[in-house]
Design an enzyme around this catalytic site. Structure first.
Site, short mmCIF file in Angstrom:
data_model
loop_
_atom_site.label_atom_id
_atom_site.label_comp_id
_atom_site.label_asym_id
_atom_site.label_seq_id
_atom_site.Cartn_x
_atom_site.Cartn_y
_atom_site.Cartn_z
N LYS A 21 1.31 1.55 -4.39
CA LYS A 21 2.46 0.94 -3.73
C LYS A 21 1.97 0.02 -2.63
CE LYS A 21 4.25 5.25 -2.78
NZ LYS A 21 5.10 6.19 -2.08
N GLY A 67 4.78 19.83 -1.70
CA GLY A 67 6.25 19.82 -1.87
C GLY A 67 6.63 19.84 -3.35
N GLY A 101 15.42 12.86 1.32
CA GLY A 101 15.79 11.76 2.22
C GLY A 101 14.63 11.23 3.04
N ASP A 181 2.41 -34.93 -2.58
CA ASP A 181 1.43 -33.98 -2.04
C ASP A 181 0.17 -34.74 -1.60
OD1 ASP A 181 -0.05 -31.71 -1.47
OD2 ASP A 181 -0.42 -31.18 -3.57
#
Ligand code: SPV
Ligand code: MG
Length: 409
Positions: A21, A67, A101, A181
Site C-alpha cells: 500500500k 487481531g 473502524g 514545449d
C-alpha cells in the site's frame, strides 16, 4: 499480549508496507520509537515482509498475538503460514477481536484531509527510493488531474496499487496553456501551477526543469523548487532552443557540452539547502542518435559531478536500448537512481523496468492526452447537433461534478 509474557512487536518496515500500500506517513524509525514507548513492549523488531513466518521462525515466540481481521479475506493465507511456522516449535496463536473502524487506510484518508508540509512532501521521494524497487510517477498539469493521480487506486489481492507521485511535465504544462514545449513558459508560471497542485494533494513531485537554463538562474530556481516542497528536478543535456524530445532529429536541437552540463549539475546541487532535494540529469544521446557510448560516457560524467540520479530518454518503440543502457551503467553504478519515461515504448511493464534496474517510471503525458480528445469530441458534437443532449452520456453527471470536490455543497 502483556499478560502472556514479554512483548516483542514485529513492525513492518517501510519497504514491506510500500509493497502492499502507500508508504506510511511516519518512517520506520519514527514508528519504532512510538511502539517502543508503549508500556510493556520489550522489543521492536523489523518485519521485512507481509508474511509473519520468517520472523516467527527466527524468534520462536511462545505466543503470537494477532487481531481477528485475518480470519478471512486477503490476509487469510498469511494466517495459515503463521500457523504452520508456529507448529514447528509449539508456539500458540492467540487471536483478539479486531477493533473495528481503525485501519491505516482510514488514517491515510484523514491525513490527506490534514494535508502535508513542504518538508515532509520533499523527503518522500528519498523514502520511496529506499523502500520500493520502482516508484511510479504520473503527469499532473493542474489540480484536478493531480487529484485524480492522488486518489486513483486499484486493489490486487492483498495489495493496493497507487501512483507514488506527480511529474510536472514541460510538455503538458505548455500544452495546457496553449504554448509550444520550447521553454516558453516562465518558471514562475510553472511553479505557480505546482503550488496550486500542492494546495490539494500530499504526494511528492518531480519537476521537469527542461535544460535548467543558465547555471546562475538554475541555482535560484533550485531554491524556489526546494522551498515549495518539490523533491527533485530533472534537467536535460540540451542547449539553445530546446524542442520536445519525442521530435528527435526531425527538428534542430543541440546537446550540451559534457563539461558545461556537469558544471550546471554542480551549481544546482550546491544551491540546495537540504539533502532531501535532488538534481537528476537527463541524457538525450539516444533521442538525438548520438549512440550508446555517448549516453554512457555522459551518465558516468554526470554521476561523478554529483547528479542524484540519471534519466535516460528514448523514442524507440521497444525498451531494448534503455535496458542495454541500464545493464552497462549498473556495472559501475549499482545504486544510482535510474529513471525512464516509456511514452514510445509503452509496451514495457513496470516489473520489467524494475528487473532491468530502473527505480522510477514516469507516465509523462497520459492524463492530458486522455482529456484532450474527450473535450474535442464533445465540442464537435455540440456544434453538429446544435444542442448538448447527444453528448450527455459521455459526461459526468451534474450532481457528480458538484460533489467531486468535497465542500461544494
Ligand atoms: C515532458 O513530459 O515534458 C518531458 C518528457 O520532458 S518528453 O515529452 O518525452 O520529452
Ligand atoms: Mg519536458
Amino acid at each position: 499480549a502483556r499478560q502472556y509474557g514479554e512483548v516483542m512487536v514485529g513492525l513492518l518496515t517501510d519497504a514491506a508496507v510500500a509493497d502492499h500500500k502507500r508508504l506510511p506517513y511516519l518512517a520506520y524509525e519514527q514508528r519504532k520509537k512510538i511502539v517502543e514507548n508503549i508500556r510493556g513492549v520489550t522489543a521492536v523488531v523489523p518485519q521485512e515482509e507481509w508474511d509473519y513466518a520468517p520472523n516467527l521462525r527466527r524468534y520462536r515466540p511462545d505466543f503470537m498475538v494477532h487481531g481477528t481481521d485475518w480470519l478471512e479475506g486477503p490476509l487469510a493465507p498469511y494466517r495459515q503460514k503463521a500457523l504452520e511456522a508456529l507448529a514447528e516449535f509449539g508456539g500458540k496463536l492467540i487471536e483478539i477481536p479486531y477493533t473495528q473502524g481503525v485501519s491505516s487506510q482510514t488514517m491515510m484518508t484523514q491525513l490527506q484531509g490534514l494535508g502535508t508540509t513542504p518538508d515532509i512532501r520533499r523527503k518522500t521521494l528519498k523514502r520511496l527510493l529506499s523502500a520500493k524497487p520502482i516508484s511510479r510517477f504520473i503527469e499532473a498539469h493542474n489540480p484536478i488531474s493531480a487529484l485524480i493521480a492522488e486518489h486513483a487506486m486499484v486493489e490486487l489481492g492483498s495489495k493496493i496499487r497507487q501512483f507514488d507521485g506527480f511529474w510536472s511535465s514541460s510538455l503538458t504544462d505548455s500544452t495546457a496553456r496553449g504554448k509550444p514545449d520550447i521553454e516558453a513558459l516562465d518558471i514562475s508560471s510553472r511553479l505557480s501551477n505546482v503550488n496550486d497542485i500542492f494546495e490539494v494533494t500530499t504526494k511528492p513531485l518531480i519537476f521537469d526543469g527542461d535544460t535548467g537554463g543558465k547555471s546562475e538562474h538554475f541555482e535560484l530556481n533550485v531554491r524556489s523548487m526546494e522551498r515549495l516542497g518539490i523533491s527533485a528536478v530533472i534537467i536535460e543535456d540540451k542547449k539553445g532552443l530546446k524542442k520536445n524530445s519525442l521530435l528527435g532529429n526531425d527538428v534542430v536541437q543541440n546537446q550540451e557540452d559534457i563539461v558545461q552540463f556537469c558544471d550546471k549539475i554542480r551549481a544546482g546541487r550546491t544551491a540546495r539547502v537540504s539533502d532531501d532535494f535532488m538534481v537528476f540529469a537527463r541524457i538525450e544521446s539516444l533521442i538525438l542518435d548520438q549512440g550508446m557510448d555517448d549516453a554512457l560516457t555522459r551518465a558516468r560524467a554526470y554521476v561523478n559531478a554529483g547528479a542524484d540520479g540519471i534519466m535516460i530518454h528514448s523514442r524507440k518503440k521497444k525498451p531494448d536500448e534503455v535496458f542495454e543502457f541500464a545493464r552497462i551503467l549498473r556495472i559501475d553504478f549499482p545504486s544510482v537512481p535510474l529513471i525512464c519515461v516509456p511514452t514510445s515504448y509503452n509496451i514495457v511493464t513496470e516489473d520489467e523496468l524494475a528487473e532491468h534496474g530502473f527505480n522510477i517510471v514516469i507516465y509523462a503525458n497520459q492524463l492530458l492526452r486522455a482529456a484532450y480528445p474527450a473535450m474535442h469530441r464533445v465540442a464537435h458534437e455540440i456544434l453538429l447537433h446544435g444542442r448538448s443532449a447527444e453528448v450527455d452520456s459521455q459526461l459526468m453527471g451534474i450532481n457528480e461534478i458538484l460533489t467531486v470536490i468535497p465542500g461544494t455543497k
